[in-house]
Design a protein around this motif. Structure first.
Motif, short mmCIF file in Angstrom:
data_model
loop_
_atom_site.label_atom_id
_atom_site.label_comp_id
_atom_site.label_asym_id
_atom_site.label_seq_id
_atom_site.Cartn_x
_atom_site.Cartn_y
_atom_site.Cartn_z
N TYR A 101 6.36 -3.55 10.37
CA TYR A 101 5.34 -4.34 9.67
C TYR A 101 5.29 -5.73 10.27
O TYR A 101 6.32 -6.27 10.66
CB TYR A 101 5.68 -4.44 8.17
CG TYR A 101 4.53 -4.94 7.32
CD1 TYR A 101 3.50 -4.09 6.96
CD2 TYR A 101 4.47 -6.27 6.92
CE1 TYR A 101 2.43 -4.55 6.21
CE2 TYR A 101 3.40 -6.74 6.17
CZ TYR A 101 2.39 -5.87 5.81
OH TYR A 101 1.32 -6.34 5.08
N ASN A 174 2.74 -11.50 1.98
CA ASN A 174 2.49 -10.54 0.90
C ASN A 174 3.02 -11.01 -0.45
O ASN A 174 2.27 -11.00 -1.44
CB ASN A 174 2.99 -9.13 1.26
CG ASN A 174 2.19 -8.53 2.40
OD1 ASN A 174 2.67 -8.44 3.52
ND2 ASN A 174 0.95 -8.17 2.12
N ASN A 177 0.74 -13.79 -1.79
CA ASN A 177 -0.48 -13.29 -2.43
C ASN A 177 -0.20 -12.76 -3.83
O ASN A 177 -1.01 -12.93 -4.74
CB ASN A 177 -1.14 -12.22 -1.56
CG ASN A 177 -2.13 -12.87 -0.61
OD1 ASN A 177 -3.17 -13.38 -1.04
ND2 ASN A 177 -1.80 -12.89 0.67
N GLU A 178 0.94 -12.10 -4.01
CA GLU A 178 1.31 -11.60 -5.35
C GLU A 178 1.47 -12.77 -6.31
O GLU A 178 1.00 -12.73 -7.44
CB GLU A 178 2.64 -10.82 -5.29
CG GLU A 178 2.57 -9.59 -4.38
CD GLU A 178 2.38 -8.29 -5.14
OE1 GLU A 178 2.66 -8.24 -6.34
OE2 GLU A 178 1.96 -7.31 -4.49
N TYR A 237 0.93 0.01 -1.95
CA TYR A 237 1.48 -1.28 -2.40
C TYR A 237 0.73 -2.52 -1.90
O TYR A 237 0.90 -3.60 -2.45
CB TYR A 237 2.96 -1.40 -2.01
CG TYR A 237 3.84 -0.46 -2.79
CD1 TYR A 237 4.19 -0.78 -4.11
CD2 TYR A 237 4.32 0.72 -2.25
CE1 TYR A 237 5.00 0.05 -4.85
CE2 TYR A 237 5.13 1.57 -2.98
CZ TYR A 237 5.46 1.22 -4.29
OH TYR A 237 6.26 2.06 -5.02
N ILE A 238 -0.03 -2.36 -0.82
CA ILE A 238 -0.71 -3.53 -0.25
C ILE A 238 -2.21 -3.27 -0.25
O ILE A 238 -2.69 -2.37 0.42
CB ILE A 238 -0.18 -3.83 1.17
CG1 ILE A 238 1.32 -4.11 1.11
CG2 ILE A 238 -0.95 -5.01 1.79
CD1 ILE A 238 2.01 -4.25 2.45
N LYS A 239 -2.91 -4.07 -1.07
CA LYS A 239 -4.35 -3.84 -1.25
C LYS A 239 -5.14 -4.64 -0.22
O LYS A 239 -4.81 -5.75 0.08
CB LYS A 239 -4.80 -4.22 -2.66
CG LYS A 239 -4.00 -3.55 -3.77
CD LYS A 239 -4.19 -2.03 -3.82
CE LYS A 239 -3.21 -1.39 -4.81
NZ LYS A 239 -2.82 -0.03 -4.49
#
Ligand code: GLN
Length: 239
Positions: A101, A174, A177-178, A237-239
């Motif tokens: 990733y 990530n 962003n959450e 899990y990642i939109k």
């Protein structure tokens, strides 16, 4: 074909026969976090699938992020799965698998901040999770050690940003962003300054010299990319 029903004879060392023990810090959504009492997320699911295909049972040990290198060095865990950036200094204590990733450190500021880029945070008070690349490679470029505040997890750093104790938090894109979504829903506005630092590559860490385990993880990851199961987990899990 690889159904996971007849794994090839294993030639790698494991802490405990029949098990794959992954160390993590489960305060890093969407890569690892608690859903009720269970640790879920990108790393938990990818490593769960790898373990299954290798005929092993996955066990996850949740610990301080800072403890992961010592734990793998002491052979208490087989693998680190923690949204873990391939930082060359870390290779003193472990070997890395292939990268799975690409991430980018992101700056979080209050919505009313005038900061528009990393340069605007020179000399400011910056927080983040202890031992992470956000602090050890990014914050140090901007401010003195005395102005860098380390927290046990990113959420606590964001709380202190909202309290006015920090000017900025630096954390992976990530989780940033959450946090933005969680706080903006509560009306506590924060904003992100993205793409201010070099790309980072997430890897799994294995015990130094356990090349056979790194190879087994790499070939299983390659299979999962090929058959689509890897992307299915990312998309979940990642939109
Ligand atoms: N990618 C960052 C690092 O490896 C943060 C990882 C984390 O907080 N779990 O330092």
């Amino acid at each position: 074909s690889n159904t996971g029903s007849e794994p090839a004879a294993a030639n790698y060392d494991l802490v405990s026969d029949g098990k794959l023990i992954m160390g993590t810090n489960a305060q890093f959504p969407p890569f690892e976090f608690y859903e009720n009492q269970t640790i879920v997320g990108v790393d938990a699911e990818i490593m769960g699938e790898i373990a299954k295909r290798l005929g092993l049972e996955l066990e996850i040990k949740d610990m301080e992020f800072d403890s992961l290198p010592a734990s793998i060095k002491a052979k208490e865990i087989d693998v680190i799965g923690a949204g873990y950036t391939a930082d060359p200094d870390r290779e003193e204590n472990m070997d890395f698998t292939d990268s799975y990733y690409t991430a980018n450190q992101t700056i979080i500021v209050r919505a009313d901040s005038t900061a528009a880029s990393a340069d605007d945070l020179k000399g400011k008070i910056i927080g983040g999770q202890s031992g992470t690349t956000g602090l050890i490679t990014c914050a140090v470029e901007l401010t003195d050690e005395a102005n860098i505040k380390a927290y046990t997890n990113g959420a606590l750093a964001v709380e202190d940003l909202l309290n006015g104790k920090l000017d900025a938090v630096i954390i992976d894109n990530n989780p940033a962003n959450e946090y933005k979504n969680i706080h903006n829903i509560r009306g506590e506005k924060i904003k992100l300054l993205e793409n201010q630092f070099d790309e980072e590559h997430y890897v799994f860490g294995v015990q130094k010299g356990n090349k056979a385990l790194a190879d087994a993880i790499n070939s299983t990851l390659a299979e999962m990319k090929e058959d689509g199961s890897f992307q299915t987990i990312i998309d979940k899990y990642i939109k």
